[in-house]
Design a protein around this motif. Structure first.
Motif, PDB file in Angstrom:
ATOM      1  N   VAL A   1      -0.317 -12.528  -0.492  1.00 29.36           N
ATOM      2  CA  VAL A   1      -1.756 -12.257  -0.423  1.00 29.36           C
ATOM      3  C   VAL A   1      -1.976 -10.757  -0.282  1.00 29.36           C
ATOM      4  CG1 VAL A   1      -3.866 -12.595   0.927  1.00 29.36           C
ATOM      5  CG2 VAL A   1      -2.269 -14.500   0.603  1.00 29.36           C
ATOM      6  N   THR A   2      -2.954 -10.247  -1.009  1.00 23.89           N
ATOM      7  CA  THR A   2      -3.367  -8.867  -0.819  1.00 23.89           C
ATOM      8  C   THR A   2      -4.880  -8.812  -0.690  1.00 23.89           C
ATOM      9  OG1 THR A   2      -3.153  -6.581  -1.607  1.00 23.89           O
ATOM     10  CG2 THR A   2      -3.530  -8.281  -3.285  1.00 23.89           C
ATOM     11  N   ASN A   3      -5.362  -7.664  -0.269  1.00 22.78           N
ATOM     12  CA  ASN A   3      -6.794  -7.408  -0.129  1.00 22.78           C
ATOM     13  C   ASN A   3      -6.990  -5.911  -0.307  1.00 22.78           C
ATOM     14  OD1 ASN A   3      -6.836  -5.975   2.583  1.00 22.78           O
ATOM     15  ND2 ASN A   3      -5.761  -7.867   3.125  1.00 22.78           N
ATOM     16  N   PRO A   4      -8.224  -5.432  -0.435  1.00 22.23           N
ATOM     17  CA  PRO A   4      -8.405  -4.005  -0.727  1.00 22.23           C
ATOM     18  C   PRO A   4      -7.887  -3.056   0.346  1.00 22.23           C
ATOM     19  CG  PRO A   4     -10.366  -5.243  -1.316  1.00 22.23           C
ATOM     20  CD  PRO A   4      -9.492  -6.188  -0.564  1.00 22.23           C
ATOM     21  N   VAL A   5      -7.921  -3.459   1.614  1.00 21.11           N
ATOM     22  CA  VAL A   5      -7.434  -2.569   2.668  1.00 21.11           C
ATOM     23  C   VAL A   5      -5.906  -2.494   2.635  1.00 21.11           C
ATOM     24  CG1 VAL A   5      -7.246  -2.233   5.158  1.00 21.11           C
ATOM     25  CG2 VAL A   5      -9.447  -2.875   4.142  1.00 21.11           C
ATOM     26  N   THR A   6      -5.249  -3.648   2.605  1.00 20.82           N
ATOM     27  CA  THR A   6      -3.787  -3.662   2.513  1.00 20.82           C
ATOM     28  C   THR A   6      -3.314  -2.889   1.288  1.00 20.82           C
ATOM     29  OG1 THR A   6      -3.620  -5.779   3.659  1.00 20.82           O
ATOM     30  CG2 THR A   6      -1.784  -5.171   2.231  1.00 20.82           C
ATOM     31  N   ALA A   7      -3.986  -3.116   0.155  1.00 21.25           N
ATOM     32  CA  ALA A   7      -3.604  -2.441  -1.085  1.00 21.25           C
ATOM     33  C   ALA A   7      -3.843  -0.940  -0.997  1.00 21.25           C
ATOM     34  CB  ALA A   7      -4.379  -3.037  -2.260  1.00 21.25           C
ATOM     35  N   ALA A   8      -4.979  -0.545  -0.416  1.00 23.89           N
ATOM     36  CA  ALA A   8      -5.289   0.883  -0.312  1.00 23.89           C
ATOM     37  C   ALA A   8      -4.310   1.597   0.612  1.00 23.89           C
ATOM     38  CB  ALA A   8      -6.721   1.073   0.176  1.00 23.89           C
ATOM     39  N   VAL A   9      -3.989   0.988   1.748  1.00 24.59           N
ATOM     40  CA  VAL A   9      -3.031   1.600   2.678  1.00 24.59           C
ATOM     41  C   VAL A   9      -1.680   1.799   1.986  1.00 24.59           C
ATOM     42  CG1 VAL A   9      -1.680   1.175   4.773  1.00 24.59           C
ATOM     43  CG2 VAL A   9      -4.164   0.819   4.784  1.00 24.59           C
ATOM     44  N   ALA A  10      -1.223   0.776   1.264  1.00 21.93           N
ATOM     45  CA  ALA A  10       0.042   0.904   0.533  1.00 21.93           C
ATOM     46  C   ALA A  10      -0.050   1.996  -0.528  1.00 21.93           C
ATOM     47  CB  ALA A  10       0.412  -0.432  -0.103  1.00 21.93           C
ATOM     48  N   ALA A  11      -1.209   2.088  -1.191  1.00 18.59           N
ATOM     49  CA  ALA A  11      -1.396   3.109  -2.223  1.00 18.59           C
ATOM     50  C   ALA A  11      -1.397   4.510  -1.627  1.00 18.59           C
ATOM     51  CB  ALA A  11      -2.705   2.853  -2.967  1.00 18.59           C
ATOM     52  N   PHE A  12      -2.088   4.690  -0.504  1.00 20.60           N
ATOM     53  CA  PHE A  12      -2.116   6.009   0.137  1.00 20.60           C
ATOM     54  C   PHE A  12      -0.696   6.459   0.484  1.00 20.60           C
ATOM     55  CE2 PHE A  12      -6.518   4.955   2.197  1.00 20.60           C
ATOM     56  CZ  PHE A  12      -7.096   4.928   0.945  1.00 20.60           C
ATOM     57  N   ARG A  13       0.080   5.530   1.008  1.00 23.92           N
ATOM     58  CA  ARG A  13       1.458   5.878   1.389  1.00 23.92           C
ATOM     59  C   ARG A  13       2.312   6.168   0.159  1.00 23.92           C
ATOM     60  NH1 ARG A  13       1.497   1.252   6.130  1.00 23.92           N
ATOM     61  NH2 ARG A  13       0.464   2.562   7.706  1.00 23.92           N
ATOM     62  N   GLN A  14       2.100   5.405  -0.900  1.00 19.04           N
ATOM     63  CA  GLN A  14       2.838   5.654  -2.137  1.00 19.04           C
ATOM     64  C   GLN A  14       2.545   7.052  -2.678  1.00 19.04           C
ATOM     65  OE1 GLN A  14       5.135   3.972  -3.762  1.00 19.04           O
ATOM     66  NE2 GLN A  14       5.206   5.247  -5.602  1.00 19.04           N
ATOM     67  N   LEU A  15       1.305   7.491  -2.526  1.00 23.19           N
ATOM     68  CA  LEU A  15       0.889   8.800  -3.025  1.00 23.19           C
ATOM     69  C   LEU A  15       1.146   9.925  -2.023  1.00 23.19           C
ATOM     70  CD1 LEU A  15      -2.453   7.605  -4.645  1.00 23.19           C
ATOM     71  CD2 LEU A  15      -0.432   8.410  -5.892  1.00 23.19           C
TER      72      LEU A  15
END
Length: 252
Positions: free
Chosen positions: A114-128
């Protein structure tokens, strides 16, 4: 009358061979399905259900949709294995919590990532590699304070947050992409590592490349982050072009 049965001559096709993604969208959201279909590769597919939500968009009303999430997930292709499920509301995730949303979805779809916009955004910020962020939203100041506090609890320095002040979820989709571009230029702090454009209802995906070119730094939107994180959960093997630098960060 003659009644007969025909056997297909060809093997049955395996549709969406790269992944089947369930989406629990808000009943009032005009945009998320179009955005996801625009960005996701053609060998994946989304299957959507909707959960009842209520205007005005306040933290209290956002929390009130929680009891309907499990039932909404239960209607997505019953009996068919899904590869990931998206809960499609950023402010709803802020209000209800990522862990609780996953619990509710797993009541109907156990074991599915399961994903959601917050989980996805946090992972994206860390990836970047981002630490300091600016945030643009369509929300009121009350909701924005909750959004900023949540990302700060995840370890990011929120330099500033600004919103269009909307309380009607449907109306948020009607905000022009031109206004999103102009607001992004005005809101993004020069010291920010990236700009986050929050809300699955905003039509930000079509202008992500334009905003990045003008700011000279990454821009992450809710639906773009969901696309990226969903593809990561699927183990998708190739980048996606045309919707910001984040989707070039595949495979992870």
């Amino acid at each position: 009358m003659k009644v007969s049965t025909i056997e297909p001559a060809q093997p049955l096709d395996h549709l969406a061979p790269a992944g089947r993604i369930g989406v629990v969208a808000l009943a009032t959201d005009f945009n998320i399905e179009q955005d996801l279909r625009r960005m996701l590769p053609g060998d994946t597919q989304i299957f959507t259900s909707r959960v009842r939500n209520y205007n005005p968009l306040t933290i209290e009303n956002l929390r009130s949709m929680a009891p309907g999430i499990s039932a909404a997930a239960d209607t997505i292709l019953p009996g068919t294995q899904l590869d990931a499920i998206i809960y499609g509301c950023t402010s709803g995730t802020v209000a209800i919590g990522s862990e609780r949303i996953a619990e509710l979805i797993h009541q109907s779809c156990p074991g599915v990532p399961v994903t959601n916009p917050v989980t996805a955004a946090v992972a994206a910020f860390r990836q970047l590699g981002a630490r300091r962020i600016s945030i643009l939203t369509p929300y009121t100041e009350q909701v924005n304070c909750e959004v900023a506090e949540l990302f700060q609890r995840h370890g990011f320095e929120v330099l500033n947050i600004a919103g269009f002040g909307f309380e009607d979820d449907t109306a948020m989709t009607f905000i022009s992409p031109v206004d999103i571009v102009n607001a992004a230029k005005n809101v993004c702090d020069a010291q920010a590592d990236l700009l986050f454009v929050s809300c699955t209802a905003l039509r930000a995906s079509v202008v992500l490349d334009e905003i990045e070119a003008q700011l000279g730094k990454p821009v992450v939107s809710s639906n773009q982050a969901l696309t990226w994180h969903s593809l990561q959960l699927l183990g998708y093997p190739a980048p996606v072009s045309g919707y910001g630098s984040l989707l070039q960060q595949l495979p992870v």
